[in-house]
Design a protein around this motif. Structure first.
Motif, PDB file in Angstrom:
ATOM      1  N   GLN A   1      -1.936  -0.941  -3.829  1.00  0.00           N
ATOM      2  CA  GLN A   1      -3.090  -0.088  -3.588  1.00  0.00           C
ATOM      3  C   GLN A   1      -2.608   1.295  -3.167  1.00  0.00           C
ATOM      4  O   GLN A   1      -1.782   1.419  -2.262  1.00  0.00           O
ATOM      5  CB  GLN A   1      -3.969  -0.651  -2.467  1.00  0.00           C
ATOM      6  CG  GLN A   1      -4.690  -1.920  -2.829  1.00  0.00           C
ATOM      7  CD  GLN A   1      -5.454  -2.461  -1.635  1.00  0.00           C
ATOM      8  OE1 GLN A   1      -5.311  -3.635  -1.262  1.00  0.00           O
ATOM      9  NE2 GLN A   1      -6.265  -1.617  -1.027  1.00  0.00           N
ATOM     10  N   SER A   2      -3.119   2.333  -3.830  1.00  0.00           N
ATOM     11  CA  SER A   2      -2.856   3.709  -3.437  1.00  0.00           C
ATOM     12  C   SER A   2      -3.944   4.125  -2.453  1.00  0.00           C
ATOM     13  O   SER A   2      -5.133   3.984  -2.739  1.00  0.00           O
ATOM     14  CB  SER A   2      -2.871   4.612  -4.668  1.00  0.00           C
ATOM     15  OG  SER A   2      -2.710   5.956  -4.311  1.00  0.00           O
ATOM     16  N   GLU A   3      -3.537   4.606  -1.285  1.00  0.00           N
ATOM     17  CA  GLU A   3      -4.475   4.913  -0.211  1.00  0.00           C
ATOM     18  C   GLU A   3      -4.321   6.362   0.241  1.00  0.00           C
ATOM     19  O   GLU A   3      -3.249   6.781   0.670  1.00  0.00           O
ATOM     20  CB  GLU A   3      -4.227   3.985   0.988  1.00  0.00           C
ATOM     21  CG  GLU A   3      -4.474   2.513   0.704  1.00  0.00           C
ATOM     22  CD  GLU A   3      -5.947   2.153   0.711  1.00  0.00           C
ATOM     23  OE1 GLU A   3      -6.753   2.993   1.175  1.00  0.00           O
ATOM     24  OE2 GLU A   3      -6.291   1.045   0.269  1.00  0.00           O
ATOM     25  N   ASP A   4      -5.407   7.132   0.170  1.00  0.00           N
ATOM     26  CA  ASP A   4      -5.348   8.538   0.566  1.00  0.00           C
ATOM     27  C   ASP A   4      -4.973   8.715   2.029  1.00  0.00           C
ATOM     28  O   ASP A   4      -4.330   9.705   2.397  1.00  0.00           O
ATOM     29  CB  ASP A   4      -6.694   9.217   0.301  1.00  0.00           C
ATOM     30  CG  ASP A   4      -6.936   9.478  -1.177  1.00  0.00           C
ATOM     31  OD1 ASP A   4      -5.968   9.438  -1.955  1.00  0.00           O
ATOM     32  OD2 ASP A   4      -8.100   9.728  -1.552  1.00  0.00           O
ATOM     33  N   TRP A   5      -5.357   7.763   2.873  1.00  0.00           N
ATOM     34  CA  TRP A   5      -5.076   7.926   4.310  1.00  0.00           C
ATOM     35  C   TRP A   5      -3.586   7.846   4.623  1.00  0.00           C
ATOM     36  O   TRP A   5      -3.155   8.257   5.698  1.00  0.00           O
ATOM     37  CB  TRP A   5      -5.865   6.907   5.139  1.00  0.00           C
ATOM     38  CG  TRP A   5      -5.474   5.466   4.988  1.00  0.00           C
ATOM     39  CD1 TRP A   5      -5.981   4.568   4.100  1.00  0.00           C
ATOM     40  CD2 TRP A   5      -4.520   4.738   5.778  1.00  0.00           C
ATOM     41  NE1 TRP A   5      -5.404   3.327   4.272  1.00  0.00           N
ATOM     42  CE2 TRP A   5      -4.509   3.401   5.301  1.00  0.00           C
ATOM     43  CE3 TRP A   5      -3.683   5.076   6.840  1.00  0.00           C
ATOM     44  CZ2 TRP A   5      -3.682   2.420   5.841  1.00  0.00           C
ATOM     45  CZ3 TRP A   5      -2.859   4.101   7.389  1.00  0.00           C
ATOM     46  CH2 TRP A   5      -2.872   2.791   6.893  1.00  0.00           C
TER      47      TRP A   5
ATOM     48  N   SER B   1       1.089   5.832  -0.276  1.00  0.00           N
ATOM     49  CA  SER B   1       0.522   7.165  -0.444  1.00  0.00           C
ATOM     50  C   SER B   1       0.451   7.474  -1.938  1.00  0.00           C
ATOM     51  O   SER B   1       1.327   7.062  -2.705  1.00  0.00           O
ATOM     52  CB  SER B   1       1.422   8.186   0.254  1.00  0.00           C
ATOM     53  OG  SER B   1       1.181   9.496  -0.231  1.00  0.00           O
TER      54      SER B   1
ATOM     55  N   ARG C   1      -8.894  -0.517   9.258  1.00  0.00           N
ATOM     56  CA  ARG C   1      -9.414  -1.267   8.099  1.00  0.00           C
ATOM     57  C   ARG C   1      -8.490  -2.424   7.753  1.00  0.00           C
ATOM     58  O   ARG C   1      -8.942  -3.496   7.348  1.00  0.00           O
ATOM     59  CB  ARG C   1      -9.593  -0.335   6.898  1.00  0.00           C
ATOM     60  CG  ARG C   1     -10.764   0.621   7.025  1.00  0.00           C
ATOM     61  CD  ARG C   1     -11.228   1.119   5.669  1.00  0.00           C
ATOM     62  NE  ARG C   1     -10.189   1.827   4.955  1.00  0.00           N
ATOM     63  CZ  ARG C   1     -10.043   3.159   4.985  1.00  0.00           C
ATOM     64  NH1 ARG C   1     -10.862   3.898   5.702  1.00  0.00           N
ATOM     65  NH2 ARG C   1      -9.083   3.746   4.303  1.00  0.00           N
TER      66      ARG C   1
ATOM     67  N   LEU D   1       0.851  -1.173   0.000  1.00  0.00           N
ATOM     68  CA  LEU D   1       0.000   0.000   0.000  1.00  0.00           C
ATOM     69  C   LEU D   1       0.892   1.229   0.000  1.00  0.00           C
ATOM     70  O   LEU D   1       1.975   1.213   0.595  1.00  0.00           O
ATOM     71  CB  LEU D   1      -0.916   0.034   1.226  1.00  0.00           C
ATOM     72  CG  LEU D   1      -2.099  -0.934   1.272  1.00  0.00           C
ATOM     73  CD1 LEU D   1      -1.634  -2.366   1.474  1.00  0.00           C
ATOM     74  CD2 LEU D   1      -3.075  -0.549   2.378  1.00  0.00           C
TER      75      LEU D   1
ATOM     76  N   GLY E   1      -7.624   4.157   8.834  1.00  0.00           N
ATOM     77  CA  GLY E   1      -7.016   3.353   7.776  1.00  0.00           C
ATOM     78  C   GLY E   1      -6.352   2.116   8.335  1.00  0.00           C
ATOM     79  O   GLY E   1      -6.492   1.008   7.795  1.00  0.00           O
TER      80      GLY E   1
END
Length: 202
Positions: A73-77, A52, A133, A50, A130
């Protein structure tokens, strides 16, 4: 009881030194790219990576999955703290204009947020939501390519540190931190395995 291991990797050196980088999307320098290639050269049994969405994290993560075949996976959090009006500006210029506010922020960011910036409580909340999750997702070993602020927030939560103490944590470019989370029903026990290390333990 289930265990989730999170390996947190801070991005490498960027082309912009001496500024509040925050959400400013600056690229890695050539040195920073080399730092990340070195950090990611040893194979680890991650299930997913994961990152940013900011390019200083996303680009080396994309390079890593190209070699490993893992899902990314790109995650905004996982984005860095938003410094608001200070973001992208030189540290020296901001300090010359607002010395008392800058001093107050670094002394206690929870009470004195950056001008127009993200409240530290909101920043911590988005990071921990985040993280939660991930605890619910069923993975056992993940790599998170992210920023110093995010890593400090996760370590701070693990150790019960107040945000005013986060700046005491030394986090070098392209260095790892490992956190274990032991979960049983609704209970979670966090554990700091290592911090600011160039290589991960086996």
């Amino acid at each position: 009881m289930r265990t989730l291991t999170l390996d947190l990797l801070r991005h490498g050196e960027t082309t912009a030194s001496g500024i509040y980088q925050g959400r400013t999307d600056v690229p890695l320098s050539e040195k920073g790219s080399q730092q990340m290639r070195q950090a990611l050269s040893k194979g680890v049994s991650w299930q997913r990576i994961l990152c940013s969405p900011l390019q200083r994290c996303r680009c080396p993560a994309e390079d890593a999955i190209g070699r490993s075949g893992l899902a990314l996976q790109s995650e905004d959090w996982l984005q860095e703290y938003d410094f608001g009006d200070w973001d992208g500006r030189a540290l020296a210029d901001v300090y010359n204009e607002q010395p008392e506010q800058v001093d107050a922020f670094w002394r206690d960011p929870q009470t004195n947020p950056a001008s127009g910036g993200e409240r530290i409580d909101d920043f911590s909340k988005r990071v921990l939501i985040g993280r939660d999750r991930l605890l619910d997702a069923g993975d056992s070993h993940l790599l998170l390519v992210t920023h110093g602020g995010v890593i400090r927030a996760l370590i701070g939560d693990c150790l019960g540190m107040k945000p005013a103490q986060w700046s005491r944590l030394k986090l070098d470019h392209a260095h790892f931190t490992r956190l274990n989370y032991y979960t049983d029903r609704d209970q979670v026990w966090p554990e700091l395995v290592c911090c600011n290390t160039a290589t991960l333990p086996d």
